[in-house]
Each structure stands twice: as structure tokens, then as C-alpha cells.
Design a protein around this motif. Structure first.
Motif, PDB file in Angstrom:
ATOM      1  N   PRO A 135      11.078  -7.837  -8.679  1.00 17.29           N
ATOM      2  CA  PRO A 135      11.075  -8.001 -10.141  1.00 17.29           C
ATOM      3  C   PRO A 135      11.091  -6.670 -10.886  1.00 17.29           C
ATOM      4  CG  PRO A 135       9.460  -9.452  -9.113  1.00 17.29           C
ATOM      5  CD  PRO A 135       9.922  -8.504  -8.063  1.00 17.29           C
ATOM      6  N   TRP A 136      10.532  -5.627 -10.289  1.00 10.76           N
ATOM      7  CA  TRP A 136      10.498  -4.323 -10.958  1.00 10.76           C
ATOM      8  C   TRP A 136      11.859  -3.638 -10.914  1.00 10.76           C
ATOM      9  CZ3 TRP A 136       5.228  -2.002  -8.908  1.00 10.76           C
ATOM     10  CH2 TRP A 136       4.185  -2.791  -9.395  1.00 10.76           C
ATOM     11  N   ARG A 137      12.675  -3.966  -9.925  1.00 16.61           N
ATOM     12  CA  ARG A 137      14.026  -3.420  -9.910  1.00 16.61           C
ATOM     13  C   ARG A 137      14.849  -4.015 -11.048  1.00 16.61           C
ATOM     14  NH1 ARG A 137      13.660  -4.351  -4.224  1.00 16.61           N
ATOM     15  NH2 ARG A 137      15.121  -6.109  -4.376  1.00 16.61           N
ATOM     16  N   GLU A 138      14.550  -5.254 -11.377  1.00 15.59           N
ATOM     17  CA  GLU A 138      15.264  -5.922 -12.468  1.00 15.59           C
ATOM     18  C   GLU A 138      14.770  -5.436 -13.829  1.00 15.59           C
ATOM     19  OE1 GLU A 138      17.793  -7.952 -11.961  1.00 15.59           O
ATOM     20  OE2 GLU A 138      17.564  -7.636  -9.795  1.00 15.59           O
ATOM     21  N   LYS A 139      13.454  -5.274 -13.945  1.00 16.26           N
ATOM     22  CA  LYS A 139      12.866  -4.817 -15.203  1.00 16.26           C
ATOM     23  C   LYS A 139      11.726  -3.862 -14.874  1.00 16.26           C
ATOM     24  CE  LYS A 139      10.819  -6.308 -19.579  1.00 16.26           C
ATOM     25  NZ  LYS A 139      10.321  -7.453 -20.393  1.00 16.26           N
ATOM     26  N   ARG A 140      11.983  -2.593 -15.045  1.00 14.37           N
ATOM     27  CA  ARG A 140      11.017  -1.552 -14.683  1.00 14.37           C
ATOM     28  C   ARG A 140       9.827  -1.591 -15.645  1.00 14.37           C
ATOM     29  NH1 ARG A 140      11.172   3.606 -12.146  1.00 14.37           N
ATOM     30  NH2 ARG A 140       9.838   5.156 -13.165  1.00 14.37           N
ATOM     31  N   PRO A 141       8.592  -1.714 -15.126  1.00 15.72           N
ATOM     32  CA  PRO A 141       7.418  -1.699 -16.015  1.00 15.72           C
ATOM     33  C   PRO A 141       7.320  -0.367 -16.766  1.00 15.72           C
ATOM     34  CG  PRO A 141       6.819  -2.507 -13.824  1.00 15.72           C
ATOM     35  CD  PRO A 141       8.206  -1.969 -13.725  1.00 15.72           C
ATOM     36  N   GLU A 142       6.956  -0.444 -18.023  1.00 20.31           N
ATOM     37  CA  GLU A 142       6.859   0.768 -18.845  1.00 20.31           C
ATOM     38  C   GLU A 142       5.829   1.747 -18.303  1.00 20.31           C
ATOM     39  OE1 GLU A 142       6.225  -0.158 -22.906  1.00 20.31           O
ATOM     40  OE2 GLU A 142       8.082  -1.324 -23.133  1.00 20.31           O
ATOM     41  N   TRP A 143       4.758   1.208 -17.686  1.00 19.98           N
ATOM     42  CA  TRP A 143       3.661   2.075 -17.257  1.00 19.98           C
ATOM     43  C   TRP A 143       4.026   2.951 -16.058  1.00 19.98           C
ATOM     44  CZ3 TRP A 143       2.962   0.639 -12.342  1.00 19.98           C
ATOM     45  CH2 TRP A 143       3.087  -0.707 -11.989  1.00 19.98           C
ATOM     46  N   LEU A 144       5.125   2.683 -15.371  1.00 20.45           N
ATOM     47  CA  LEU A 144       5.484   3.482 -14.203  1.00 20.45           C
ATOM     48  C   LEU A 144       5.675   4.959 -14.553  1.00 20.45           C
ATOM     49  CD1 LEU A 144       7.923   1.183 -12.205  1.00 20.45           C
ATOM     50  CD2 LEU A 144       5.825   2.226 -11.338  1.00 20.45           C
TER      51      LEU A 144
ATOM     52  N   ALA B  60       0.835  -1.199   0.000  1.00 15.59           N
ATOM     53  CA  ALA B  60       0.000   0.000   0.000  1.00 15.59           C
ATOM     54  C   ALA B  60       0.872   1.252   0.000  1.00 15.59           C
ATOM     55  CB  ALA B  60      -0.936  -0.014   1.199  1.00 15.59           C
ATOM     56  N   CYS B  61       1.661   1.389  -1.055  1.00 24.83           N
ATOM     57  CA  CYS B  61       2.510   2.566  -1.213  1.00 24.83           C
ATOM     58  C   CYS B  61       2.361   3.052  -2.646  1.00 24.83           C
ATOM     59  CB  CYS B  61       3.966   2.231  -0.904  1.00 24.83           C
ATOM     60  SG  CYS B  61       4.669   0.968  -1.987  1.00 24.83           S
ATOM     61  N   PRO B  62       2.757   4.306  -2.924  1.00 29.05           N
ATOM     62  CA  PRO B  62       2.628   4.817  -4.295  1.00 29.05           C
ATOM     63  C   PRO B  62       3.575   4.107  -5.259  1.00 29.05           C
ATOM     64  CG  PRO B  62       3.743   6.402  -2.885  1.00 29.05           C
ATOM     65  CD  PRO B  62       3.243   5.323  -1.990  1.00 29.05           C
ATOM     66  N   ARG B  63       3.281   4.252  -6.567  1.00 36.00           N
ATOM     67  CA  ARG B  63       4.052   3.516  -7.574  1.00 36.00           C
ATOM     68  C   ARG B  63       5.524   3.917  -7.567  1.00 36.00           C
ATOM     69  NH1 ARG B  63       1.406   0.073  -6.659  1.00 36.00           N
ATOM     70  NH2 ARG B  63       0.335   1.565  -5.338  1.00 36.00           N
ATOM     71  N   PHE B  64       5.849   5.177  -7.293  1.00 38.80           N
ATOM     72  CA  PHE B  64       7.260   5.566  -7.347  1.00 38.80           C
ATOM     73  C   PHE B  64       8.055   4.889  -6.231  1.00 38.80           C
ATOM     74  CE2 PHE B  64       5.608   8.757  -4.400  1.00 38.80           C
ATOM     75  CZ  PHE B  64       6.635   8.876  -3.468  1.00 38.80           C
ATOM     76  N   VAL B  65       7.400   4.533  -5.120  1.00 38.74           N
ATOM     77  CA  VAL B  65       8.061   3.763  -4.071  1.00 38.74           C
ATOM     78  C   VAL B  65       8.097   2.289  -4.456  1.00 38.74           C
ATOM     79  CG1 VAL B  65       7.940   3.022  -1.657  1.00 38.74           C
ATOM     80  CG2 VAL B  65       7.439   5.405  -2.268  1.00 38.74           C
ATOM     81  N   ALA B  66       6.983   1.781  -4.962  1.00 40.93           N
ATOM     82  CA  ALA B  66       6.915   0.375  -5.362  1.00 40.93           C
ATOM     83  C   ALA B  66       7.982   0.037  -6.388  1.00 40.93           C
ATOM     84  CB  ALA B  66       5.525   0.061  -5.913  1.00 40.93           C
TER      85      ALA B  66
ATOM     86  N   PRO C 195      -4.025   2.949 -20.365  1.00 41.20           N
ATOM     87  CA  PRO C 195      -3.683   1.582 -19.948  1.00 41.20           C
ATOM     88  C   PRO C 195      -2.798   1.507 -18.706  1.00 41.20           C
ATOM     89  CG  PRO C 195      -2.408   2.217 -21.887  1.00 41.20           C
ATOM     90  CD  PRO C 195      -3.414   3.305 -21.663  1.00 41.20           C
ATOM     91  N   ALA C 196      -1.995   2.532 -18.426  1.00 44.01           N
ATOM     92  CA  ALA C 196      -1.023   2.448 -17.325  1.00 44.01           C
ATOM     93  C   ALA C 196      -1.692   2.251 -15.975  1.00 44.01           C
ATOM     94  CB  ALA C 196      -0.157   3.709 -17.306  1.00 44.01           C
ATOM     95  N   ARG C 197      -2.725   3.030 -15.700  1.00 45.94           N
ATOM     96  CA  ARG C 197      -3.380   2.946 -14.394  1.00 45.94           C
ATOM     97  C   ARG C 197      -4.004   1.572 -14.171  1.00 45.94           C
ATOM     98  NH1 ARG C 197      -8.337   4.240 -11.881  1.00 45.94           N
ATOM     99  NH2 ARG C 197      -9.343   4.654 -13.889  1.00 45.94           N
ATOM    100  N   PHE C 198      -4.565   1.003 -15.205  1.00 47.19           N
ATOM    101  CA  PHE C 198      -5.195  -0.314 -15.053  1.00 47.19           C
ATOM    102  C   PHE C 198      -4.150  -1.426 -14.958  1.00 47.19           C
ATOM    103  CE2 PHE C 198      -8.418   2.397 -16.981  1.00 47.19           C
ATOM    104  CZ  PHE C 198      -9.482   2.175 -16.116  1.00 47.19           C
ATOM    105  N   ALA C 199      -3.040  -1.277 -15.673  1.00 40.90           N
ATOM    106  CA  ALA C 199      -1.960  -2.266 -15.557  1.00 40.90           C
ATOM    107  C   ALA C 199      -1.393  -2.272 -14.143  1.00 40.90           C
ATOM    108  CB  ALA C 199      -0.862  -1.961 -16.570  1.00 40.90           C
TER     109      ALA C 199
END
Length: 544
Positions: A357-366, A345-351, A492-496
Motif C-alpha cells: 500500500p505504501w508503494r501506491e501511496k507513500r505516507p507523508e511521515w516517511l 523489522a526493517c527501517p522505514r526507507f526499506v519499508a 507526529p511522524a515517529r508515532f504514526a
């Protein structure tokens, strides 16, 4: 290059406030106080690379990372379902996020969100929470929830300061031409029509929370243009009306109509009404603002379930759940958990820094998520200052300043003719479109600069306030509010970002709704908790 006093005030609050400040030549003593936030410094440890990991991991059924409204709402939902083995980890010393509150010898006061619009419908988790705290007294003749009278903001509710005088309401009617008033009437009629609009499935075009809104293209197409461009295209050009719409966008979204989508701008005026204009129920508020709602959420949890001053730096899905690594903020001692289910339960910039897995490959939608900074200051006064024109209200707005003005923490507790001490809570959204530059401005100013800015703003409206000021405390929120920029709410980013990672890691935060509002945080907290219940093998009826 060091700014002059006038340049500093102009840079933060605008030229009108700077000109007013420079006309005052009488010296004053600085107001004692401090900058009181610290999560900025602790949270930035996430940028520093590898952090120590504990060898032993504690087992827990559900771990909630983040003790803001979304995280506490998730824990509240899990507690109601009878899940006992739940732990909430909070970075700060006090839970609540931007709904936190404080207290001194005069009053409780908010550090962020300070009201909740009274819900129109008798369903959903927000109304359930209000019923638990005794705020809902029944239903009225139309079937709308009725609320405890003492919680509804009493008159006078709001006023506007312009060129030396206070005026009732938020639209500057003084001096308005017939054409300007006609344009306001036409705008209100359009917003009422949007408020009444339904799609073929019976869904409101603009609903609270946003997840209940119609996804028909007729309405979602409005997300592709700015509110400012929509206003221009519709012939809404009156400076007074444009100011009102800008104020609404700054109030709920932290930026102007140039920076938010038309869907979001219209939502502000249309979502919380039924097509007949303003509802009489208005707003619910407490001296501590939405900190009162935080206390209610906390009351559902057992002592010790919320652990404070804990920095979570890694969440890694593993077989049978997630491994969560953290540090004690004060000592740096590492902790580790093995959780069957995790609600992050934290914002996306913290997540982005926390989810392995996101540190290894950052999702495009961030990259689609933008967060605007705010500054909130609480000014304790020995008594209320004088006002010229309309009397002191709950919400006191400055027309010519980039700040929003202030709310009066003691408004609900005192009669307005009493002269006793009070606390004014001052709000400044850093509304520029370049959020990084705005954040740097916020963090670069020290207490002396903030004291000068707050008092320059206050003195313009209350020339006698300086000798009444006893203490000033300043809170900087570097990433306070997600911004509903054009294309974001229905893109699409918010829903992803709402999708769980595997079967054990679920996400919750107001940014998933695209608006930094209590209803959005509560909704996504409950939604994530219900996903976690399903992951535990439970099939409880949904609250959503």
C-alpha cells in the motif's frame, strides 16, 4: 576531479589528520584487505521495479522480515510464548544488522555496535535477555542489577589522543583553565538534574528506552531546538565541552550537536543514570561486541528458523494475513509466503519499497526519517603498537579526527601488558548534515582510499603501526543510524510509523525509537511480537 591524498584525508577525517599524514614521508606497503559488505548492492534491487513472484505460497503463522536486533527480538519473544511456526527472513548472509560480528585467528570483533550500557532497573526485556545469558548475578544493596565482573569493561576504559599524547578519559583536562573546568562541573550538574527529573506520574524525564520517558511539554519542548543551540543559550561555550558533546552525539547518533535535538543530546547524558552521575556498573562488552547479544537471541530459535540471503520485496495485507514475496539473493529464485501475522523489522526507507500500500501511496511521515552512513574497519595487528602517555584502553578516541578512533577487540581477553596480536575496530560516522552527500562519499571510495584513510588516522597516533598491520577489512553502512533531528523524537511522524497496518502487519526497528540503539530495537521487536501474539488470539502478559 580526482582528489590528492591530502585532500582525501581532509575531506573524510579533517585538516589536522591530513596535516599529520603529509608530514610523514616514509613509504609503506599497503595493508592487504577488502571491502566486505554486499547488502548495499543486493538491497538496491528493491529500486528496480517489478520483481518475479512465485505461484505457490508457503503458509506460516508468523513471518519476521529482517534478522537484525529488532527482528530477532521479536522471534525471541514469540519463541518464549511457545509459538513454533515462526520464520525469520534475513537479506544478508549473517543476521544481526549493525550488531553483526566477525572472527579471525586472533579474535572475534564487532562490525558495528560494540557495547551495552548496563541497565539500571531490574525490569524490561533487555534485563530479561541478560538474565537468560547469565550476565545478571543478583541485586545490589540499592536494588540495582549486579553484573558478572568479567562482562564489565575493565580499566583502563577510555583515553583521548591529542597532539601527540594520550590522556585518560574523554574530557581533555590537560591544559584546561579553571573556567573551563567550572563549566564542565556546571554541565554535569545540569545533566544529573535531568537524570533525576520525574513527572507527576513518576516517569523519568529521560528514560531507557525512549518509550518510557515523560511526554510532559516541560521536557519534550527540548526536542524543538538543536543541542548546539541549547548549549549556546545555556552559556556552555567552552571548546572542550562542546567537543565532548559533539563526540557524544557522533557516538550515539552519527552526527554533531548541530544535527540532533537538545532532547536527544541531553538524553545521552541523563537517561542512563539516576541523578547522581555516572553509575559504577558502566558498560557490558564482549570481543565481538553486541554480536554476543545477537548469538543469545539466535539461541532461542530452532535450527532453520532463520533463512539467510533472502530479499523480501513485497508485503501485501490480504484476507486472513499477508502475502510476502521474496527472492533468493544468490539465485534470484522467487519465494512466496502466506502469513497470519507479519513483523516487518526493517527501517522505514526499506519499508517504503516493501509495503505494497505504501508503494501506491507513500505516507507523508516517511520523509521525517533520516539515516546517517557509517564506516567500520577491523585492522588485525601482529602486536599492539606503542603509545605515548596514558596506556592502551578499551576505547581509544582521536580528539582531532572526525573518526571516533578505535576499540580493542581483545581488551577483555588480554592483560594490557601482553604484547600479543590484537584487532582494532575503527569507527567513522559520516556526520555531515546532508546525509545523501555523505552516503555518496562513503560508497564512492574504494578499498585503496579506505586503506589510506584508516592508516592515516592510525599513524597519527601510532607511528610504528604500519609494519604491525596484517589485514584490514572495511564495512560500509550506507543507512546505519536514524538521526534524532530536531522535532523528530516527539513529533507526529515517529508515532504514526509505529502503528500496525490492519490486524496482521506490525513494525519493529530501532528507528521507531528515533535512536539506533540496542535497547530501542529490542523494545520495538518485543512490542511487535506481542501485537502478533494478540493477532493469533493470544493474551500473554506483556514483557514491556
Amino acid at each position: 576531479m580526482e582528489l590528492t591524498r591530502r585532500e582525501l584525508v581532509a575531506a573524510f577525517l579533517g585538516s589536522a589528520v591530513a596535516a599529520s599524514a603529509c608530514r610523514r614521508t616514509r613509504p609503506r606497503e599497503p595493508v592487504p584487505g577488502a571491502i566486505v559488505d554486499r547488502a548495499v548492492d543486493v538491497g538496491h534491487k528493491l529500486r528496480g521495479g517489478a520483481l518475479p513472484r512465485a505461484a505457490e505460497a508457503q503458509a506460516v503463522d508468523v513471518l519476521v522480515v529482517g534478522g537484525g536486533v529488532a527482528g530477532l527480538s521479536a522471534a525471541w519473544r514469540l519463541a518464549a510464548a511457545g509459538v513454533k511456526d515462526v520464520r525469520v527472513l534475513e537479506l544478508d548472509s549473517e543476521p544481526g544488522g549493525t550488531s553483526r560480528s566477525g572472527r579471525n585467528e586472533v579474535s572475534a570483533y564487532p562490525w558495528g555496535a560494540h557495547y551495552l550500557p548496563a541497565p539500571l532497573v531490574d525490569s524490561g526485556p533487555v534485563v530479561r535477555l541478560l538474565r537468560e545469558m547469565g550476565a545478571v548475578t543478583g541485586l545490589d544493596a540499592q536494588g540495582y542489577p549486579a553484573y558478572a565482573e568479567e562482562l564489565l569493561i575493565r580499566e583502563p576504559e577510555e583515553r583521548l589522543f591529542y597532539k601527540g599524547d594520550w590522556y585518560e578519559g574523554l574530557y581533555l583536562r590537560a591544559g584546561a583553565s579553571r573556567a573551563e573546568l567550572a563549566e564542565l562541573e556546571r554541565f554535569e550538574a545540569r545533566m544529573n538534574a535531568f537524570g533525576a527529573a520525574r513527572d507527576a506520574k513518576g516517569r523519568k524525564a529521560f528514560a531507557v528506552p525512549t518509550a518510557l520517558s515523560s511526554d510532559d511539554a516541560e521536557w519534550t519542548a527540548l526536542d524543538k531546538v538543536t543541542m548546539a543551540r541549547w548549549m549556546e543559550a545555556e552559556g556552555f561555550r567552552s571548546p572542550r565541552l562542546r567537543w565532548l558533546v559533539d563526540y557524544a552525539c557522533r557516538d550515539d547518533y552519527g552526527t554533531t550537536a548541530e544535527g540532533v535535538s537538545a532532547w536527544a543530546g541531553i538524553w545521552y547524558f541523563a537517561a542512563r543514570q539516576d541523578g547522581k552521575g555516572e553509575r559504577s556498573e558502566g558498560f557490558l562488552s564482549w570481543p565481538e561486541g553486541n554480536g554476543h547479544l545477537v548469538k543469545q537471541l539466535l539461541s532461542s530459535l530452532a535450527p532453520g528458523q532463520v533463512e539467510r540471503d533472502v530479499l523480501v520485496h513485497s508485503v501485501e495485507p490480504v484476507e486472513g494475513g499477508c502475502r510476502v514475496d521474496a527472492l533468493e539473493a544468490a539465485t534470484g529464485r522467487p519465494r512466496a509466503y502466506r502469513a497470519r501475522q507479519v513483523v516487518l523489522a526493517c527501517p522505514r526507507f526499506v519499508a517504503a519499497h516493501v509495503v505494497a500500500p505504501w508503494r501506491e501511496k507513500r505516507p507523508e511521515w516517511l520523509g521525517a526519517f533520516q539515516y546517517g552512513p557509517w564506516v567500520v574497519a577491523n585492522l588485525t595487528l601482529s602486536e599492539k603498537p606503542e603509545s605515548h602517555g596514558f596506556p592502551l584502553a578499551w576505547d581509544n578516541v582521536f580528539y582531532e579526527s572526525r573518526s571516533l578512533g578505535y576499540v580493542v577487540a581483545t581488551h577483555q581477553a588480554l592483560r594490557m601488558d601482553e604484547r600479543g596480536p590484537t584487532v582494532f575496530t575503527w569507527y567513522l560516522p559520516m556526520a555531515g548534515l546532508d546525509v545523501k552527500a555523505e552516503r555518496e562519499k562513503v560508497l564512492s571510495a574504494g578499498y585503496a582510499e579506505w586503506e589510506g584513510l584508516v592508516m592515516a588516522d592510525m599513524l597519527a597516533a601510532h607511528p610504528d603501526i604500519a609494519p604491525l598491520a596484517r589485514r584490514l577489512e572495511v564495512m560500509r553502512w550506507g543507512h546505519a543510524m536514524v538521526r534524532p533531528t530536531p522535532g523528530f523524537l516527539w513529533g507526529p511522524a515517529r508515532f504514526a510509523a509505529q502503528e500496525s497496518l490492519g490486524e496482521s502487519l506490525h513494525f519493529a526497528h530501532s528507528d521507531l525509537g528515533g535512536m539506533a540503539l540496542f535497547e530501542e530495537a529490542n523494545w520495538f521487536g518485543v512490542k511487535a511480537a506481542e501485537k502478533a501474539l494478540k493477532g493469533l488470539g493470544r493474551s500473554d502478559p506483556s514483557w514491556l
